[in-house]
Design a protein around this motif. Sequence first.
Motif, PDB file in Angstrom:
ATOM      1  N   ILE A  17       0.834  -1.201   0.000  1.00  0.00           N
ATOM      2  CA  ILE A  17       0.000   0.000   0.000  1.00  0.00           C
ATOM      3  C   ILE A  17       0.871   1.254   0.000  1.00  0.00           C
ATOM      4  CG2 ILE A  17      -1.554   1.368   1.471  1.00  0.00           C
ATOM      5  CD1 ILE A  17      -2.953  -1.314   2.152  1.00  0.00           C
ATOM      6  N   SER A  18       1.930   1.241   0.795  1.00  0.00           N
ATOM      7  CA  SER A  18       2.842   2.385   0.851  1.00  0.00           C
ATOM      8  C   SER A  18       3.464   2.655  -0.519  1.00  0.00           C
ATOM      9  CB  SER A  18       3.924   2.133   1.894  1.00  0.00           C
ATOM     10  OG  SER A  18       4.846   3.183   1.903  1.00  0.00           O
ATOM     11  N   LEU A  19       3.876   1.615  -1.214  1.00  0.00           N
ATOM     12  CA  LEU A  19       4.496   1.781  -2.534  1.00  0.00           C
ATOM     13  C   LEU A  19       3.464   2.165  -3.591  1.00  0.00           C
ATOM     14  CD1 LEU A  19       7.008  -1.193  -2.334  1.00  0.00           C
ATOM     15  CD2 LEU A  19       7.506   1.244  -2.074  1.00  0.00           C
ATOM     16  N   ILE A  20       2.261   1.616  -3.498  1.00  0.00           N
ATOM     17  CA  ILE A  20       1.191   2.005  -4.420  1.00  0.00           C
ATOM     18  C   ILE A  20       0.888   3.488  -4.256  1.00  0.00           C
ATOM     19  CG2 ILE A  20      -1.290   1.777  -4.873  1.00  0.00           C
ATOM     20  CD1 ILE A  20      -0.966  -1.228  -4.298  1.00  0.00           C
ATOM     21  N   SER A  21       0.900   3.959  -3.013  1.00  0.00           N
ATOM     22  CA  SER A  21       0.596   5.370  -2.757  1.00  0.00           C
ATOM     23  C   SER A  21       1.604   6.304  -3.420  1.00  0.00           C
ATOM     24  CB  SER A  21       0.548   5.639  -1.255  1.00  0.00           C
ATOM     25  OG  SER A  21       1.840   5.656  -0.697  1.00  0.00           O
ATOM     26  N   LYS A  22       2.793   5.797  -3.680  1.00  0.00           N
ATOM     27  CA  LYS A  22       3.828   6.593  -4.345  1.00  0.00           C
ATOM     28  C   LYS A  22       3.778   6.440  -5.860  1.00  0.00           C
ATOM     29  CE  LYS A  22       6.823   6.130  -0.350  1.00  0.00           C
ATOM     30  NZ  LYS A  22       8.026   5.519   0.200  1.00  0.00           N
ATOM     31  N   GLY A  23       2.818   5.652  -6.361  1.00  0.00           N
ATOM     32  CA  GLY A  23       2.642   5.488  -7.801  1.00  0.00           C
ATOM     33  C   GLY A  23       3.509   4.418  -8.428  1.00  0.00           C
ATOM     34  N   PHE A  24       4.087   3.522  -7.627  1.00  0.00           N
ATOM     35  CA  PHE A  24       4.935   2.459  -8.163  1.00  0.00           C
ATOM     36  C   PHE A  24       4.103   1.490  -8.992  1.00  0.00           C
ATOM     37  CE2 PHE A  24       8.990   2.201  -5.423  1.00  0.00           C
ATOM     38  CZ  PHE A  24       9.036   3.566  -5.274  1.00  0.00           C
TER      39      PHE A  24
ATOM     40  N   ALA B 230       7.560  -5.151  -6.974  1.00  0.00           N
ATOM     41  CA  ALA B 230       8.176  -6.470  -6.851  1.00  0.00           C
ATOM     42  C   ALA B 230       9.686  -6.355  -6.622  1.00  0.00           C
ATOM     43  CB  ALA B 230       7.887  -7.299  -8.100  1.00  0.00           C
ATOM     44  N   LYS B 231      10.340  -5.462  -7.333  1.00  0.00           N
ATOM     45  CA  LYS B 231      11.779  -5.267  -7.147  1.00  0.00           C
ATOM     46  C   LYS B 231      12.080  -4.688  -5.767  1.00  0.00           C
ATOM     47  CE  LYS B 231      12.816  -4.666 -12.018  1.00  0.00           C
ATOM     48  NZ  LYS B 231      13.142  -3.733 -13.092  1.00  0.00           N
ATOM     49  N   GLN B 232      11.257  -3.751  -5.327  1.00  0.00           N
ATOM     50  CA  GLN B 232      11.484  -3.084  -4.045  1.00  0.00           C
ATOM     51  C   GLN B 232      11.395  -4.060  -2.873  1.00  0.00           C
ATOM     52  OE1 GLN B 232      12.201   0.236  -3.778  1.00  0.00           O
ATOM     53  NE2 GLN B 232      12.281   0.248  -1.552  1.00  0.00           N
TER      54      GLN B 232
ATOM     55  N   MET C 140      -1.641  -9.780  -5.077  1.00  0.00           N
ATOM     56  CA  MET C 140      -1.859  -9.011  -3.857  1.00  0.00           C
ATOM     57  C   MET C 140      -2.655  -7.735  -4.147  1.00  0.00           C
ATOM     58  SD  MET C 140       0.856  -7.691  -1.008  1.00  0.00           S
ATOM     59  CE  MET C 140       1.296  -9.358  -0.548  1.00  0.00           C
ATOM     60  N   VAL C 141      -2.329  -7.044  -5.234  1.00  0.00           N
ATOM     61  CA  VAL C 141      -3.040  -5.822  -5.602  1.00  0.00           C
ATOM     62  C   VAL C 141      -4.496  -6.151  -5.942  1.00  0.00           C
ATOM     63  CG1 VAL C 141      -3.203  -4.001  -7.354  1.00  0.00           C
ATOM     64  CG2 VAL C 141      -0.991  -4.550  -6.317  1.00  0.00           C
ATOM     65  N   TYR C 142      -4.693  -7.229  -6.679  1.00  0.00           N
ATOM     66  CA  TYR C 142      -6.059  -7.657  -7.014  1.00  0.00           C
ATOM     67  C   TYR C 142      -6.866  -7.941  -5.740  1.00  0.00           C
ATOM     68  CZ  TYR C 142      -9.880 -10.655  -8.550  1.00  0.00           C
ATOM     69  OH  TYR C 142     -11.117 -11.207  -8.750  1.00  0.00           O
ATOM     70  N   ARG C 143      -6.261  -8.659  -4.811  1.00  0.00           N
ATOM     71  CA  ARG C 143      -6.961  -8.984  -3.564  1.00  0.00           C
ATOM     72  C   ARG C 143      -7.208  -7.738  -2.708  1.00  0.00           C
ATOM     73  NH1 ARG C 143      -4.002 -14.684  -2.004  1.00  0.00           N
ATOM     74  NH2 ARG C 143      -5.160 -15.944  -3.502  1.00  0.00           N
ATOM     75  N   LEU C 144      -6.276  -6.810  -2.704  1.00  0.00           N
ATOM     76  CA  LEU C 144      -6.476  -5.547  -1.992  1.00  0.00           C
ATOM     77  C   LEU C 144      -7.666  -4.783  -2.572  1.00  0.00           C
ATOM     78  CD1 LEU C 144      -2.879  -4.140  -1.417  1.00  0.00           C
ATOM     79  CD2 LEU C 144      -4.580  -4.627   0.348  1.00  0.00           C
ATOM     80  N   MET C 145      -7.739  -4.730  -3.903  1.00  0.00           N
ATOM     81  CA  MET C 145      -8.850  -4.022  -4.546  1.00  0.00           C
ATOM     82  C   MET C 145     -10.182  -4.688  -4.213  1.00  0.00           C
ATOM     83  SD  MET C 145      -7.395  -2.558  -8.204  1.00  0.00           S
ATOM     84  CE  MET C 145      -7.307  -4.130  -8.991  1.00  0.00           C
TER      85      MET C 145
ATOM     86  N   SER D 131      -4.778   4.387  -1.039  1.00  0.00           N
ATOM     87  CA  SER D 131      -3.482   4.068  -0.435  1.00  0.00           C
ATOM     88  C   SER D 131      -2.841   5.318   0.162  1.00  0.00           C
ATOM     89  CB  SER D 131      -2.543   3.451  -1.469  1.00  0.00           C
ATOM     90  OG  SER D 131      -3.046   2.219  -1.927  1.00  0.00           O
ATOM     91  N   GLN D 132      -2.932   6.429  -0.546  1.00  0.00           N
ATOM     92  CA  GLN D 132      -2.369   7.676  -0.027  1.00  0.00           C
ATOM     93  C   GLN D 132      -3.067   8.086   1.269  1.00  0.00           C
ATOM     94  OE1 GLN D 132      -2.826  10.173  -3.483  1.00  0.00           O
ATOM     95  NE2 GLN D 132      -0.843   9.591  -4.312  1.00  0.00           N
ATOM     96  N   GLU D 133      -4.379   7.914   1.331  1.00  0.00           N
ATOM     97  CA  GLU D 133      -5.120   8.261   2.542  1.00  0.00           C
ATOM     98  C   GLU D 133      -4.780   7.312   3.694  1.00  0.00           C
ATOM     99  OE1 GLU D 133      -9.256   8.506   1.432  1.00  0.00           O
ATOM    100  OE2 GLU D 133      -8.872  10.150   0.049  1.00  0.00           O
ATOM    101  N   ILE D 134      -4.629   6.024   3.397  1.00  0.00           N
ATOM    102  CA  ILE D 134      -4.281   5.042   4.419  1.00  0.00           C
ATOM    103  C   ILE D 134      -2.871   5.315   4.953  1.00  0.00           C
ATOM    104  CG2 ILE D 134      -3.753   2.584   4.779  1.00  0.00           C
ATOM    105  CD1 ILE D 134      -6.146   2.034   2.825  1.00  0.00           C
TER     106      ILE D 134
END
Length: 123
Positions: A50-57, A63-65, A76-81, A101-104
């Motif tokens: 979620i933290s990385l999604i909030s940054k637009g990754f 996956a690399k991070q 994981m992203v599919y299940r989060l959605m 994600s940014q709000e969370i």
Amino acid sequence: MRETESNSLVLDTPTEESSGKVIKLSINKRYLIEYRKVDLLFTLKQMEVISLISKGFSNSKIAKQIETRESTIKLMVYRLMKYLEDALGENVDRFYLIILSQEIVKIGSEVNITLDSENIPLD
């Protein structure tokens, strides 16, 4: 900060009258975040994503991070959605997931929670 009967630490944030945000950090590394009067429960790994999604990754950059396969991140992203769709009762696409994600992450950073043993801040 106070301890609850279920062996979890409760970190109270400064609340706004409309939101009343509370984060519970349990011993088994799950985060319970109250968002729009709905309790959302996330694992440590989900919070990292979620933290990385909030940054637009992108999925490949995430996956690399966190050193895992891109297919794992896609799942994981599919299940989060899907989880957020069920919990919030709203359609969640990738763009809306970034906003959520940014709000969370903002809620998490208000109480200075960290994601790993190196004490790296959530935001």
